[in-house]
Design a protein around this motif. Structure first.
Motif, PDB file in Angstrom:
ATOM      1  N   GLN A  33       0.798  -1.224   0.000  1.00  0.00           N
ATOM      2  CA  GLN A  33       0.000   0.000   0.000  1.00  0.00           C
ATOM      3  C   GLN A  33       0.832   1.276   0.000  1.00  0.00           C
ATOM      4  O   GLN A  33       0.284   2.372   0.135  1.00  0.00           O
ATOM      5  N   ILE A  34       2.148   1.163  -0.162  1.00  0.00           N
ATOM      6  CA  ILE A  34       2.997   2.348  -0.170  1.00  0.00           C
ATOM      7  C   ILE A  34       3.864   2.340  -1.426  1.00  0.00           C
ATOM      8  O   ILE A  34       4.139   1.273  -1.996  1.00  0.00           O
ATOM      9  N   VAL A 102       8.327  12.457  -7.233  1.00  0.00           N
ATOM     10  CA  VAL A 102       8.005  11.049  -6.982  1.00  0.00           C
ATOM     11  C   VAL A 102       7.305  10.939  -5.633  1.00  0.00           C
ATOM     12  O   VAL A 102       7.778  11.519  -4.645  1.00  0.00           O
ATOM     13  N   PRO A 103       6.169  10.216  -5.548  1.00  0.00           N
ATOM     14  CA  PRO A 103       5.499  10.067  -4.246  1.00  0.00           C
ATOM     15  C   PRO A 103       6.343   9.240  -3.277  1.00  0.00           C
ATOM     16  O   PRO A 103       6.861   8.185  -3.642  1.00  0.00           O
ATOM     17  N   ARG A 104       6.482   9.739  -2.051  1.00  0.00           N
ATOM     18  CA  ARG A 104       7.249   9.056  -1.025  1.00  0.00           C
ATOM     19  C   ARG A 104       6.476   9.045   0.289  1.00  0.00           C
ATOM     20  O   ARG A 104       5.746  10.000   0.592  1.00  0.00           O
ATOM     21  N   SER A 105       6.655   7.983   1.054  1.00  0.00           N
ATOM     22  CA  SER A 105       5.997   7.860   2.363  1.00  0.00           C
ATOM     23  C   SER A 105       6.839   8.598   3.411  1.00  0.00           C
ATOM     24  O   SER A 105       7.464   7.985   4.280  1.00  0.00           O
ATOM     25  N   VAL A 106       6.830   9.927   3.324  1.00  0.00           N
ATOM     26  CA  VAL A 106       7.686  10.744   4.180  1.00  0.00           C
ATOM     27  C   VAL A 106       7.312  10.563   5.658  1.00  0.00           C
ATOM     28  O   VAL A 106       8.180  10.409   6.522  1.00  0.00           O
ATOM     29  N   ALA A 107       6.010  10.575   5.947  1.00  0.00           N
ATOM     30  CA  ALA A 107       5.570  10.451   7.338  1.00  0.00           C
ATOM     31  C   ALA A 107       5.981   9.103   7.929  1.00  0.00           C
ATOM     32  O   ALA A 107       6.479   9.034   9.058  1.00  0.00           O
ATOM     33  N   LEU A 108       5.801   8.033   7.163  1.00  0.00           N
ATOM     34  CA  LEU A 108       6.172   6.696   7.634  1.00  0.00           C
ATOM     35  C   LEU A 108       7.668   6.625   7.924  1.00  0.00           C
ATOM     36  O   LEU A 108       8.091   6.127   8.975  1.00  0.00           O
ATOM     37  N   LEU A 109       8.490   7.135   7.003  1.00  0.00           N
ATOM     38  CA  LEU A 109       9.934   7.063   7.170  1.00  0.00           C
ATOM     39  C   LEU A 109      10.407   7.947   8.328  1.00  0.00           C
ATOM     40  O   LEU A 109      11.290   7.548   9.102  1.00  0.00           O
TER      41      LEU A 109
END
Length: 443
Positions: A33-34, A102-109
């Motif tokens: 999902q990411i 590019v979409p990145r999971s900034v909050a998750l990381l």
């Protein structure tokens, strides 16, 4: 010994690595999902090693400014940070931002980095704090540390993470005007019984329990009665405590002072070579158990089936606290035996790595004995080396507060070296290959 304090010590130890352990077992649900996909484990490995700036700072402060850092306040801060970060993950783990288009999971990381800092720093703060309690409670703390891996794994099993089913699928192939049908099995992952957000709420609740246990360890009267006569304030023995010791303890100290210390480390019980020997074993064992073998667990187990993978992961998590219980009743301190156990566990680890290299067709892949062997290997690998870690921790506890700080630092150093070794092998050179869980055919 108070059962109540044993429970508190266990709950306190449980908060040491529960957040990162929980994140690892949740990966099969998060990854699809990411945008990072299965590159996420590699990113996590890098973030965890970057988070070693926390224990590095604490260790340097203890070395050059002993007593200047308020250990209790630091523990309050990191537990609270872990609780808040886990809570925020429940809401923002799927959120993405555009980075260089590019979409990145900034909050998750970012939140994962905070959790990594919390867990890495716990190695050099939680362990030294246990100096304030009697030695018997340190083993219970290690039990809690083992539970920090077991409990998230059990919850993930209930959640149904990574359960795969092979379904028959029919495909029509149009080749030069003739139509043919092909039949193949396709892997379909079973939907989870509850979401990843709920799982992160659970992790946050576990950190809250750890915080409650820590508060009680500091302020409950029963804990105060169980403290040893010599108390520590910010890692330094309080002045005047030696004068308050009873005559028997004073005589023991006088007798010890007549014995020439073997080194300047701790109480001088062990020579410099013995200390380096213990620290080498500690770094080696933690590198294997924390990074090297976990990074290839899926490659070593999944060829034998999904049940073999889940069984080995769960039983390995059970083996850790079991080893702590064994150490509680059989606390042998023979350095020769610890070396022999390390060699035995490393040999089992070599077999597991060998099976991972041979993936997707390791030895005895189609045999029940192969499944039995790989699951048993994981159990005895974790059981043996976890016992070694606990005994070395107990030995260093008797050498004083500073020894436990260095113990935590060496644990993180071993994990760092393991990550530096395995990251290029797994993510850059692709030494290990995974097969299709439904269609891999082995001779």
């Amino acid at each position: 010994m108070s059962l109540f304090i044993h429970i508190l010590a266990c709950l306190f130890g449980m908060g040491s690595w529960v957040s990162i352990n929980g994140l690892w077992v949740e990966l099969p649900l998060i990854v699809p999902q990411i945008p990072e996909g299965w590159y996420l484990p590699s990113y996590l490995s890098v973030l965890i090693q970057m988070a070693n700036v926390g224990p590095l700072f604490i260790t340097l402060m203890h070395r050059f400014r002993p007593g200047a850092l308020n250990e209790t306040v630091v523990i309050y801060v990191i537990i609270s940070l872990g609780m808040v970060a886990s809570f925020l993950l429940a809401f923002f783990w799927k959120e993405t931002l555009l980075v260089a288009g590019v979409p990145r999971s900034v909050a998750l990381l970012l939140l994962t980095f905070f959790l990594s800092t919390v867990d890495c720093t716990s190695s050099v703060t939680f362990l030294p704090f246990m100096m304030r309690l009697k030695p018997q409670y340190l083993t219970t703390y290690f039990v809690g540390e083992g539970v920090s891996g077991l409990l998230p794994a059990l919850v993930a099993l209930i959640q149904g993470v990574g359960v795969v089913h092979c379904n028959n699928c029919t495909q029509m192939i149009n080749d030069t005007g003739s139509v043919s049908l092909s039949y193949e099995l396709q892997a379909h992952y079973q939907p989870a019984n509850f979401s990843a957000g709920v799982f992160f709420f659970f992790l946050s609740a576990m950190m809250l329990v750890c915080l409650g246990a820590f508060i009680l360890l500091n302020y409950h009267p029963a804990v105060a009665r169980e403290r040893p006569n010599a108390r520590y304030s910010n890692g330094v023995l309080e002045k005047g405590e030696a004068a308050q010791m009873n005559p028997t303890e004073q005589k023991a100290m006088i007798k010890q002072s007549d014995i020439k210390p073997k080194s300047c480390f701790g109480t001088g019980t062990y020579s410099r070579i013995q200390v380096l020997y213990m620290f080498f074993i500690l770094a080696w064992v933690n590198g294997l158990t924390n990074v090297v073998l976990p990074s290839v667990q899926s490659y070593s187990c999944l060829p034998y089936g999904n049940s073999a993978y889940h069984l080995s992961a769960t039983m390995a998590a059970v083996s850790n606290p079991l080893a702590c219980f064994i150490a509680m009743f059989f606390p042998t301190r023979s350095l020769l035996l610890l070396g022999a156990l390390t060699l035995f566990g490393s040999g089992i680890g070599a077999y597991i790595i060998g099976m991972a290299v041979l993936s997707p067709c390791p030895l005895l892949v189609n045999e029940t004995s192969g499944t039995f062997l790989i699951v048993g290997s994981w159990i005895f690998f974790i059981l043996t080396l976890s016992y070694v870690k606990v005994i070395i921790g107990v030995i260093l506890r008797d050498e004083g507060h500073s020894a436990l700080v260095w113990c935590g630092a060496v644990v993180q150093l071993g994990s760092f070296m393991g990550a530096v070794t395995m990251f290029p092998l797994v993510s850059v050179y692709s030494l290990f290959l995974s097969g299709d869980p439904c269609n891999t055919k082995c001779p």
